[in-house]
Design an enzyme around this catalytic site. Structure first.
Site, PDB file in Angstrom:
ATOM      1  CD  GLU A  17      36.173  54.059  33.325  1.00 27.53           C
ATOM      2  OE1 GLU A  17      35.767  53.810  34.475  1.00 27.53           O
ATOM      3  OE2 GLU A  17      36.984  53.341  32.710  1.00 27.53           O
TER       4      GLU A  17
ATOM      5  CB  CYS B 162      39.214  49.849  33.602  1.00 34.10           C
ATOM      6  SG  CYS B 162      39.036  49.026  35.179  1.00 34.10           S
TER       7      CYS B 162
ATOM      8  CG  ASN C 297      41.779  52.896  37.582  1.00 33.56           C
ATOM      9  OD1 ASN C 297      41.317  53.711  38.387  1.00 33.56           O
ATOM     10  ND2 ASN C 297      41.085  51.854  37.170  1.00 33.56           N
ATOM     11  CD  GLU C 298      40.010  49.034  39.822  1.00 33.98           C
ATOM     12  OE1 GLU C 298      39.332  49.605  40.679  1.00 33.98           O
ATOM     13  OE2 GLU C 298      39.552  48.105  39.123  1.00 33.98           O
TER      14      GLU C 298
HETATM   15  O1  AHR Z   1      33.695  52.453  37.745  1.00 32.07           O
HETATM   16  C1  AHR Z   1      33.791  51.349  36.901  1.00 32.07           C
HETATM   17  C2  AHR Z   1      35.123  50.636  37.026  1.00 32.07           C
HETATM   18  O2  AHR Z   1      35.290  50.107  38.295  1.00 32.07           O
HETATM   19  C3  AHR Z   1      36.334  51.509  36.846  1.00 32.07           C
HETATM   20  O3  AHR Z   1      36.662  51.684  35.522  1.00 32.07           O
HETATM   21  C4  AHR Z   1      37.393  50.757  37.577  1.00 32.07           C
HETATM   22  O4  AHR Z   1      38.412  51.589  38.050  1.00 32.07           O
HETATM   23  C5  AHR Z   1      36.645  50.032  38.651  1.00 32.07           C
HETATM   24  O5  AHR Z   1      37.015  48.719  38.736  1.00 32.07           O
END
Ligand code: AHR
Length: 659
Positions: A49, A247, A378-379
């Site tokens: 990321e 994110c 993503n989440e």
């Molecule tokens: O790894 C950091 C963040 O943690 C990521 O962007 C997200 O997916 C998670 O909440």
């Protein structure tokens, strides 16, 4: 992110204490008869990321910050040291930013120089520029003489005291935009250098894309990636590369989501976007954090190929980060998002006669990237996610039935969001479900049995983000201590033992710039000159390079080794080398003796042992010293047993040929 709650936060200072240690010998049995469970080649992978200056200012080797004047404050990163002399007298020289010559790259700087006294701009780089003595650098600039005659543009690297340590120049000619290139060699190593750009002549000149790359990039690609950082990724022997996040995929708003189509094609035309981590944490605001997308989707695919990893792109599912705005695309308007996913598969795999396959070929990769999986969201969590996931799933399965889809179970490893997500995704017969967990050392050790109870017939698990936190999720005080890495090693024996359910795993986040991070802990730390591997990196590396091909059964008194006497263990067979690979983790503060009886095959007389250990659980690595690093040695076996001692607080890997 801020609302993350650290479950089981009550991990104690006495975690990993010697409570369990015993003078007795641990007795283990390893059965070489195959269990029938294959270790997936994707088992240990990489989560990438652009957080902590991971891409711009990190992996992407560009040294000039805000090279095309596209940040929200268009001259951020640039100083005009002699402008005070010039003050309001624009005739003497100034830089301002004028609007749009083309769509993605909107701004350029217009410099008026009338006094011919060496008007200059200074770029500060990403927390300085790392310059290496003897190294050559490629300089480039887009320029157009608007009026008069600026006959020369001079480029100089400066050290911290302002001394020139490299120099070159170009001679702009004509009113048309042209790219000018030059090279320069550094005479000194500088940790926090700068770039000075000086103009000779009188007139008005427009400039854009002021860029400097080291020539010594990964595979020597011009405009490429930092070699030391890619090497570290390569050395992990990763099964997959997930990109571009995190994110960052979702964006704080939908407008700020990651849009892959804006990250491919000509680098100069890619539209800069604020990085969501710029403003995420009050304690770690990073106002100069933007995404230039010089490292875009083509480059990610290429990176995955270079390091032998399966590419795993993750796309927005039409929900902005639910920790921020949670903006939703109405289902009736989801089509463009779904189309982005279908077009991405065409970009990766399509024939060069297709629209997106042709772009891939035009960018230099006519062969397909052989994409096999794609992430939807993503989440995200809740019914809104499931509703959107279903739309993506239907469209992807209809057009690309062989592509596996990664869905998500939200940001937490248990609780309402998690249970709901899993229940729904099970019913939908999802391929893989992504789980994220950032938690205490104690939680990780206890969760070495987490997957023992999972439904063997349900979706496969992608443990897509995990890392031990010493304080709390996203706390700036979290450390990459040996305690965290050792607890991850113990936990990972549980991933391995459950390789029939767990198909993919990755630590997160991957990179952090020592002077520009927002989130800790991270796997690899770097500054502008160097990088170092954390203890956690070495745990990942040891698993990645000792993944094996088939799970074997390793037991103590007929049970899996999941914390008895503070010990954790798992074993695999590597069919290619015909070796057994045993992983032993001693989380206690005492050395422990063990006897491993091997059933079914004979052991070679000698094996290889790799030990990662430290007596101090707080031990960390840094730029000057890797205190926690693996050491290899040979050891003698019995024909059907191994008897030895495992040091306190250690992770040990044994490899022995069998016949
Ligand atoms: O790894 C950091 C963040 O943690 C990521 O962007 C997200 O997916 C998670 O909440």
């Amino acid at each position: 992110m801020k609302k993350h709650v650290l479950r089981n936060a009550a991990f104690s200072a006495i975690a990993l204490s010697g409570l369990f240690a015993t003078a007795q010998q641990n007795k283990y049995v390893l059965d070489t008869k195959e269990t029938g469970v294959k270790i997936q080649p994707t088992m240990y992978g990489i989560f990438f990321e652009d957080i902590n200056l991971g891409a711009d200012g990190g992996l992407y080797a560009e040294m000039v910050k805000n090279r095309s004047f596209e940040f929200d404050t268009p001259l951020m990163g640039w100083a005009q040291p002699n402008s005070d002399k010039l003050s309001l007298n624009k005739k003497s020289g100034y830089a301002n930013v004028v609007e749009a010559k083309k769509s993605g790259n909107k701004n350029y700087a217009s410099i008026e120089v009338n006094d011919d006294k060496g008007y200059s701009l200074i770029n500060e780089g990403f927390r300085g520029m790392g310059i290496k003595e003897g190294d050559a650098y490629n300089v480039s600039i887009m320029a157009a003489n608007q009026e008069g005659n600026i006959s020369k543009i001079n480029f100089q690297f400066l050290d911290e005291q302002g001394n020139v340590v490299a120099e070159t120049s170009v001679s702009p000619a004509g009113k048309e935009w042209k790219k000018y290139t030059a090279q320069m060699k550094a005479t000194k190593t500088v940790a926090k250098g700068k770039l000075r750009v000086t103009f000779t002549g009188k007139g008005i000149i427009n400039i854009d894309m002021v860029s400097i790359f080291p020539q010594d990039t990964w595979k020597n690609r011009p405009g490429g990636l930092r070699k030391d950082l890619v090497q570290k990724l390569y050395d992990l022997n990763p099964g997959f590369l997930r990109f571009p996040g995190g994110c960052i995929v979702e964006g704080r708003t939908l407008e700020q989501r990651y849009q892959w189509k804006k990250t491919v094609g000509n680098v100069d035309d890619r539209e800069t976007l604020i990085n969501r981590w710029n403003v995420e944490f009050d304690h770690k605001k990073t106002p100069d954090y933007f995404q230039t997308f010089g490292l875009g989707f083509f480059e990610y695919f290429q990176l995955a190929e270079d390091i032998g990893a399966e590419p795993l792109p993750v796309l927005s599912c039409g929900i902005a980060c639910q920790f921020n705005t949670g903006e939703l695309v109405p289902l009736a308007e989801l089509d463009p998002y779904v189309q982005d996913a279908l077009d991405l598969i065409e970009f990766a795999n399509g024939a060069t006669t297709t629209k997106w396959g042709k772009l891939r070929a035009d960018m230099g990769h006519p062969q397909p990237f052989n994409l096999k999986m794609i992430g939807v969201g993503n989440e995200q969590w809740g019914p809104d996610y499931i509703a959107r996931y279903k739309v993506f799933e239907k469209a992807i399965r209809a057009k690309y039935p062989n592509i596996k889809i990664i869905s998500g179970s939200g940001p937490f490893p248990s609780g309402e969001y998690f249970d709901y997500g899993w229940e729904q995704l099970k019913q939908l017969k999802a391929d893989y479900v992504d789980e994220h967990y950032y938690n205490s050392p104690d939680w990780f050790r206890k969760n070495a049995t987490r997957y023992d109870k999972y439904d063997r017939k349900g979706p496969k698990v992608f443990a897509g983000e995990y890392a031990v936190q010493t304080v709390d999720i996203a706390s700036p005080d979290n450390r990459n201590s040996w305690e965290t890495a050792l607890s991850e090693a113990a936990f990972m024996t549980g991933l391995e033992r459950n390789a029939d359910v767990v198909y993919m795993t990755s630590y997160a986040p991957l990179f952090a710039h020592a002077d520009g991070w927002q989130w800790t802990p991270d796997l690899i730390w770097f500054n502008n000159l160097q990088s170092y591997a954390t203890p956690n990196y070495y745990v990942q590396k040891l698993y990645g390079n000792n993944a094996g091909t088939n799970l074997l059964s390793l037991t103590a008194d007929g049970k899996a080794v999941t914390g008895q006497n503070g010990m954790y263990a798992s074993a695999v067979l590597d069919k290619a080398s015909n070796e057994i690979i045993v992983k032993l983790v001693n989380t206690s503060d005492k050395a422990q003796s063990y006897r491993l009886d091997v059933k079914g095959k004979k052991l070679a007389a000698e094996g290889k042992m790799t030990v990662l250990k430290n007596e101090n659980l707080k031990a960390e690595n840094d730029f000057t010293k890797e205190t926690v690093a693996p050491k290899e040695s040979k050891f003698k076996t019995g024909k059907s047993k191994i008897e030895s001692e495992i040091p306190a607080y250690s992770f040990v890997i044994l490899r022995v040929r069998i016949s």
